[in-house]
Design a protein around this motif. Structure first.
Motif, PDB file in Angstrom:
ATOM      1  N   HIS A  15      -6.844   6.409   7.519  1.00  0.00           N
ATOM      2  CA  HIS A  15      -6.767   5.400   6.464  1.00  0.00           C
ATOM      3  C   HIS A  15      -5.401   5.282   5.780  1.00  0.00           C
ATOM      4  O   HIS A  15      -5.233   4.422   4.914  1.00  0.00           O
ATOM      5  CB  HIS A  15      -7.847   5.677   5.421  1.00  0.00           C
ATOM      6  N   GLU A  18      -3.538   1.710   6.059  1.00  0.00           N
ATOM      7  CA  GLU A  18      -4.114   0.702   5.160  1.00  0.00           C
ATOM      8  C   GLU A  18      -3.800   1.042   3.708  1.00  0.00           C
ATOM      9  O   GLU A  18      -3.524   0.149   2.899  1.00  0.00           O
ATOM     10  CB  GLU A  18      -5.620   0.580   5.356  1.00  0.00           C
ATOM     11  N   ALA A  19      -3.812   2.322   3.377  1.00  0.00           N
ATOM     12  CA  ALA A  19      -3.470   2.729   2.016  1.00  0.00           C
ATOM     13  C   ALA A  19      -2.035   2.333   1.679  1.00  0.00           C
ATOM     14  O   ALA A  19      -1.751   1.867   0.569  1.00  0.00           O
ATOM     15  CB  ALA A  19      -3.668   4.236   1.852  1.00  0.00           C
ATOM     16  N   GLN A  21      -0.412  -0.204   2.928  1.00  0.00           N
ATOM     17  CA  GLN A  21      -0.425  -1.649   2.715  1.00  0.00           C
ATOM     18  C   GLN A  21      -0.977  -1.997   1.338  1.00  0.00           C
ATOM     19  O   GLN A  21      -0.474  -2.899   0.663  1.00  0.00           O
ATOM     20  CB  GLN A  21      -1.238  -2.348   3.814  1.00  0.00           C
ATOM     21  N   ARG A  22      -1.992  -1.277   0.917  1.00  0.00           N
ATOM     22  CA  ARG A  22      -2.537  -1.506  -0.425  1.00  0.00           C
ATOM     23  C   ARG A  22      -1.529  -1.134  -1.503  1.00  0.00           C
ATOM     24  O   ARG A  22      -1.473  -1.766  -2.556  1.00  0.00           O
ATOM     25  CB  ARG A  22      -3.837  -0.734  -0.617  1.00  0.00           C
ATOM     26  N   GLN A  25       0.785  -3.988  -1.912  1.00  0.00           N
ATOM     27  CA  GLN A  25       0.113  -5.055  -2.658  1.00  0.00           C
ATOM     28  C   GLN A  25      -0.018  -4.694  -4.130  1.00  0.00           C
ATOM     29  O   GLN A  25       0.203  -5.531  -5.008  1.00  0.00           O
ATOM     30  CB  GLN A  25      -1.262  -5.345  -2.051  1.00  0.00           C
ATOM     31  N   LEU A  26      -0.368  -3.448  -4.406  1.00  0.00           N
ATOM     32  CA  LEU A  26      -0.493  -2.993  -5.786  1.00  0.00           C
ATOM     33  C   LEU A  26       0.836  -3.144  -6.513  1.00  0.00           C
ATOM     34  O   LEU A  26       0.886  -3.626  -7.651  1.00  0.00           O
ATOM     35  CB  LEU A  26      -0.959  -1.534  -5.806  1.00  0.00           C
ATOM     36  N   ASP A  29       1.391  -6.868  -7.157  1.00  0.00           N
ATOM     37  CA  ASP A  29       0.443  -7.459  -8.110  1.00  0.00           C
ATOM     38  C   ASP A  29       0.613  -6.951  -9.535  1.00  0.00           C
ATOM     39  O   ASP A  29       0.252  -7.644 -10.484  1.00  0.00           O
ATOM     40  CB  ASP A  29      -1.001  -7.175  -7.675  1.00  0.00           C
ATOM     41  N   LEU A  78      -4.591   6.564  -2.498  1.00  0.00           N
ATOM     42  CA  LEU A  78      -5.214   5.296  -2.138  1.00  0.00           C
ATOM     43  C   LEU A  78      -6.048   5.367  -0.863  1.00  0.00           C
ATOM     44  O   LEU A  78      -6.901   4.502  -0.643  1.00  0.00           O
ATOM     45  CB  LEU A  78      -4.145   4.209  -2.018  1.00  0.00           C
ATOM     46  N   HIS A  79      -5.846   6.385  -0.038  1.00  0.00           N
ATOM     47  CA  HIS A  79      -6.666   6.463   1.185  1.00  0.00           C
ATOM     48  C   HIS A  79      -8.105   6.850   0.863  1.00  0.00           C
ATOM     49  O   HIS A  79      -9.016   6.528   1.610  1.00  0.00           O
ATOM     50  CB  HIS A  79      -6.045   7.434   2.215  1.00  0.00           C
ATOM     51  N   ILE A  82     -10.473   3.885   0.272  1.00  0.00           N
ATOM     52  CA  ILE A  82     -10.659   3.207   1.555  1.00  0.00           C
ATOM     53  C   ILE A  82     -11.667   3.966   2.403  1.00  0.00           C
ATOM     54  O   ILE A  82     -12.574   3.363   3.004  1.00  0.00           O
ATOM     55  CB  ILE A  82      -9.311   3.059   2.299  1.00  0.00           C
TER      56      ILE A  82
END
Length: 95
Positions: A15, A18-19, A21-22, A25-26, A29, A78-79, A82
């Protein structure tokens, strides 16, 4: 430990991308909020009280390494949600 170390490692391997990538984004944002939090942590709650102005005297490479380490920690944190979302970990209220 409730989760065997090898399971923890595997969850991270599964994971972490993807973490990351988040995390990107975090950052996009929540820039204003994170800038405020950085100020608070640096000057009001942690930084200056524990480190004075020593960070200002670190070299560029060391600062980059420390920033990378902090970002790597964020990927680790962050993983976990997920893994929960994917059903690889129990929901927090079930743990």
């Amino acid at each position: 430990m409730r989760i065997p170390l090898e399971t923890q490692r595997e969850l991270y391997r599964q994971h972490a991308d993807e973490a990351a990538q988040r995390l990107v984004q975090l950052l996009q944002d929540r820039i204003p909020e994170l800038v405020r939090l950085g100020f608070e942590r640096a000057f009001d709650t942690v930084g200056v009280h524990e480190y004075g102005d020593s960070t200002y005297w670190k070299g560029t490479d060391q600062l980059a390494d420390e920033a990378a380490a902090e970002l790597a920690d964020a990927i680790f944190y962050l993983h976990i949600p997920i893994a929960r979302e994917r059903g690889d970990l129990p929901a927090l209220d079930e743990a």
